[in-house]
Scaffold this active site. Structure first.
Site, PDB file in Angstrom:
ATOM      1  N   SER A 218      45.145  -6.378  34.677  1.00 39.75           N
ATOM      2  CA  SER A 218      43.952  -7.080  35.142  1.00 39.75           C
ATOM      3  C   SER A 218      43.009  -7.338  33.961  1.00 39.75           C
ATOM      4  O   SER A 218      43.424  -7.933  32.970  1.00 39.75           O
ATOM      5  CB  SER A 218      43.289  -6.285  36.264  1.00 39.75           C
ATOM      6  OG  SER A 218      42.396  -7.096  37.004  1.00 39.75           O
ATOM      7  N   ASP A 355      49.864 -12.250  44.225  1.00 43.42           N
ATOM      8  CA  ASP A 355      48.592 -11.735  43.735  1.00 43.42           C
ATOM      9  C   ASP A 355      47.521 -12.764  44.059  1.00 43.42           C
ATOM     10  O   ASP A 355      47.409 -13.803  43.406  1.00 43.42           O
ATOM     11  CB  ASP A 355      48.678 -11.516  42.224  1.00 43.42           C
ATOM     12  CG  ASP A 355      47.426 -10.842  41.646  1.00 43.42           C
ATOM     13  OD1 ASP A 355      46.406 -10.773  42.360  1.00 43.42           O
ATOM     14  OD2 ASP A 355      47.487 -10.395  40.485  1.00 43.42           O
ATOM     15  N   HIS A 386      48.594  -7.623  43.368  1.00 44.51           N
ATOM     16  CA  HIS A 386      47.949  -7.468  42.066  1.00 44.51           C
ATOM     17  C   HIS A 386      48.510  -6.286  41.286  1.00 44.51           C
ATOM     18  O   HIS A 386      48.672  -5.195  41.815  1.00 44.51           O
ATOM     19  CB  HIS A 386      46.446  -7.276  42.272  1.00 44.51           C
ATOM     20  CG  HIS A 386      45.645  -7.334  41.013  1.00 44.51           C
ATOM     21  ND1 HIS A 386      45.786  -8.337  40.084  1.00 44.51           N
ATOM     22  CD2 HIS A 386      44.692  -6.507  40.518  1.00 44.51           C
ATOM     23  CE1 HIS A 386      44.952  -8.131  39.086  1.00 44.51           C
ATOM     24  NE2 HIS A 386      44.287  -7.023  39.309  1.00 44.51           N
TER      25      HIS A 386
END
Length: 634
Positions: A218, A355, A386
């Site tokens: 991320s 995601d 994710h």
């Protein structure tokens, strides 16, 4: 007692030294071990109680907290003890993050209110304070158990304005690229490191080979890409996992103000507040400190206040534009695709096709550009949400090749790896490339009946007319897809598939529509029907999605209010996908306005009218139109 001989202490000392030297020389020193192209766990390194841990502060080339001094980044190092006792030099796995020191606490009041008309100015969210966690010297324990036993040193740093790192968080600004660059420069002997944030005692990375790899998930996966775009020497390979590669693509979609999945009402200033855990030192700006070319007339309580005014309340407020959602210089500066020219680090991307937070386009656009630039690149896609790193074997081979220099042939491996729908994460299927080279466009056309279920086929039917839906955010996308009849969406479906159908690539929609108001949301879902309830795989219902602002029908950089009743044509991509739609299912194209999970929530009632003859869907089908028709039994 009489001593029979006189002890020669000099000779005895020499004897002891010689024996000790020969013993040490004959002992096998700890070294990385490789098998089948992978770094193996070395028991001599697998000694956590003996690992050396220390922290320091690396000087950067910028000053973003207004104190007139170059910002220093807080860095922590974890390394095998042999780097001290045996003079061993090893490559570095480096991870940087804005999250290590804690994040803001709070509820929905921290986010923007989304219940308002498109283009309406609303009150800003409540500004939050971060609850700090962690103490020196440990920044993070992530990755150390994975990589140190395999012959690496692990380094962590807090990004600018977070934790004990100086500077301001800019959420994609230039300093977030230059900060990890400075750390890499230090690891390669080109930048200064200090034992204290304001002290002058230096520290050197004498244990580093000067070969650095970065990874993270991320935001932590964004920073490796940010560093790589500087072209810094020594950064040999990166493995970004679900990285945010463009903050415009994260908070906007084809001109539309759109939230990331799971965080309705989040925007770039909200993320700034969420991560801003640093800057507690007092500051009095010097006379040269400026905000938008205007000298600051006051002293600040601390660096946090300075950063808030300069970054959040000036740069972000003036640039983020929640009114039009247009792409502008502010967003272009936070789009890493625009800054890839200097990049040379070998790239292994990882992302989930489902995601809906950091959407799969983020990795694909960077991978595609890297391939065009000739950078060694691979992409690993899975079918989940994710996060989700590549298998350890894949990561190990990547770092072994580019950090240890072991010729394991990884650059000749398949370029794309896709975890198929029923497979495990560590059992991806290899493909020559992504999208699948055997995929080609199949254009599908709409036939009337969308309030219940119109048809979707490769044969274009003339004079299908126009159909109208009524916007109402109170109905979720799932509710609309499951409805047999609904005035709040238009749905067009294929016949039931007789055989599996493999989609690989980027679907595209061309739509001709009119709005009853000057502004409206436009949401597109591609779904697999019938909709499965209960505990089902994430791939069972939603194939892919996309959103757009009809006001941006000509350009992402300019919105023009719609003339009610006038038809406009716009074309845009849906999210990339690689999915096998099972026999027995139908593919459905759903057109609606406000998406409850992602868009603003204007007052229900706006009408969108779709010209079916001017609307089409292009699917990247493995085998092309022929395979599509075959899957239908034609």
């Amino acid at each position: 007692m009489k001593i029979p001989f006189k002890l020669n202490t000099t000779l005895f000392s020499f004897f002891i030294f010689t024996i000790s030297f020969l013993y040490a020389f004959t002992q096998e020193k700890a070294m990385p071990i490789f098998k089948d192209g992978e770094a193996q766990i070395v028991e001599a390194f697998n000694t956590p109680d003996k690992w050396i841990r220390h922290d320091l502060f690396v000087e950067t080339e910028f000053d973003t907290d207004g104190d007139g001094k170059l910002d220093r980044m807080h860095v922590s190092v974890t390394r095998p003890f042999q780097t001290d006792t045996e003079g061993l030099k090893l490559p570095v796995i480096y991870v940087s993050s804005p999250y290590f020191a804690g994040v803001a606490q709070g509820g929905n009041e921290l986010f923007w209110n989304v219940k308002h008309e498109i283009g309406e100015q609303v009150k800003e969210p409540v500004r939050s304070e971060v609850k700090r966690v962690g103490k020196r010297p440990i920044i993070s324990n992530s990755h150390i158990k994975k990589w140190i036993p395999r012959g690496y040193i692990v380094v962590h740093s807090s990004s600018p304005g977070t934790g004990l790192s100086q500077g301001s968080p800019t959420v994609g600004g230039q300093n977030e690229s230059l900060a990890p660059k400075a750390v890499i420069d230090w690891l390669c002997g080109r930048a200064k490191g200090y034992t204290e944030p304001y002290g002058n005692k230096t520290v050197e990375a004498f244990w580093s080979t000067g070969k650095v790899g970065m990874t993270g998930t991320s935001y932590n996966g964004t920073i490796p890409l940010a560093a790589a775009t500087t072209g810094v020497d020594g950064l040999e390979a990166i493995i970004p996992i679900a990285p945010n590669t463009s903050y415009y693509h994260y908070y906007r979609s084809n001109g539309l103000v759109r939230s990331p999945g799971g965080y309705l009402g989040e925007d770039i200033d909200v993320l700034y507040d969420f991560i801003h855990s640093g800057g507690e030192e007092p500051i009095i700006p010097n006379s040269n400190t400026k905000i938008n070319d205007a000298k600051i007339p006051k002293a600040y309580k601390n660096k946090r206040a300075y950063s808030n005014e300069v970054i959040r309340d000036t740069e972000m407020k003036n640039g983020m534009d929640r009114i039009t959602g247009d792409y502008n210089n502010f967003w272009a500066g936070r789009d890493y695709l625009n800054h890839m020219a200097p990049m040379k680090a070998a790239l292994l991307m990882s992302h989930g096709f489902n995601d809906w937070n950091v959407m799969p386009e983020h990795s694909y656009r960077i991978y595609k550009k890297a391939r065009e630039m000739g950078i060694p690149s691979q992409i690993y896609y899975h079918q989940f949400g994710h996060g989700g790193p590549p298998p350890i074997t894949m990561m190990n081979r990547w770092f072994t090749r580019y950090l240890h220099g072991i010729e394991n042939g990884v650059e000749n491996d398949a370029k794309a790896w896709v975890v198929r729908e029923d497979d495990k994460m560590d059992e991806p299927t290899a493909y020559k490339e992504y999208p699948n080279p055997n995929a080609s466009p199949a254009t599908l056309y709409l036939s009337s009946g969308g309030l219940s279920a119109g048809k979707l086929s490769t044969k274009k039917q003339k004079k299908q007319g126009k159909e109208t839906l009524v916007d109402n955010y109170n109905f979720s996308g799932a509710d609309l897809a499951k409805s047999t009849n609904s005035k709040n969406r238009l749905l067009y479906v294929t016949p039931i598939l007789k055989e599996d159908l493999h989609i690989s690539g980027v679907p595209q929609i061309t739509i001709k529509l009119a709005s009853s108001k000057p502004a409206a949301n436009l949401s597109i879902w591609l779904v697999s029907l019938p909709w499965n309830e209960g505990k089902v795989k994430i791939t069972d219902n939603i194939i892919t999605r996309g959103w757009a602002d009809p006001q941006n029908y000509k350009s992402l950089t300019e919105s023009k209010p719609l003339k009610p009743g006038k038809f406009y044509e716009l074309t845009f991509n849906l999210q990339p996908d690689d999915q096998v739609i099972k026999a027995g299912q139908q593919i459905g194209l759903m057109i609606f306005s406000s998406d409850q999970e992602f868009t603003l929530h204007p007052k229900p009632g706006t009408e969108l009218t779709v010209d079916l003859d001017g609307t089409s869907l292009t699917l990247p089908v493995v085998g092309g139109v022929e395979s599509f028709n075959t899957s239908l039994g034609n």
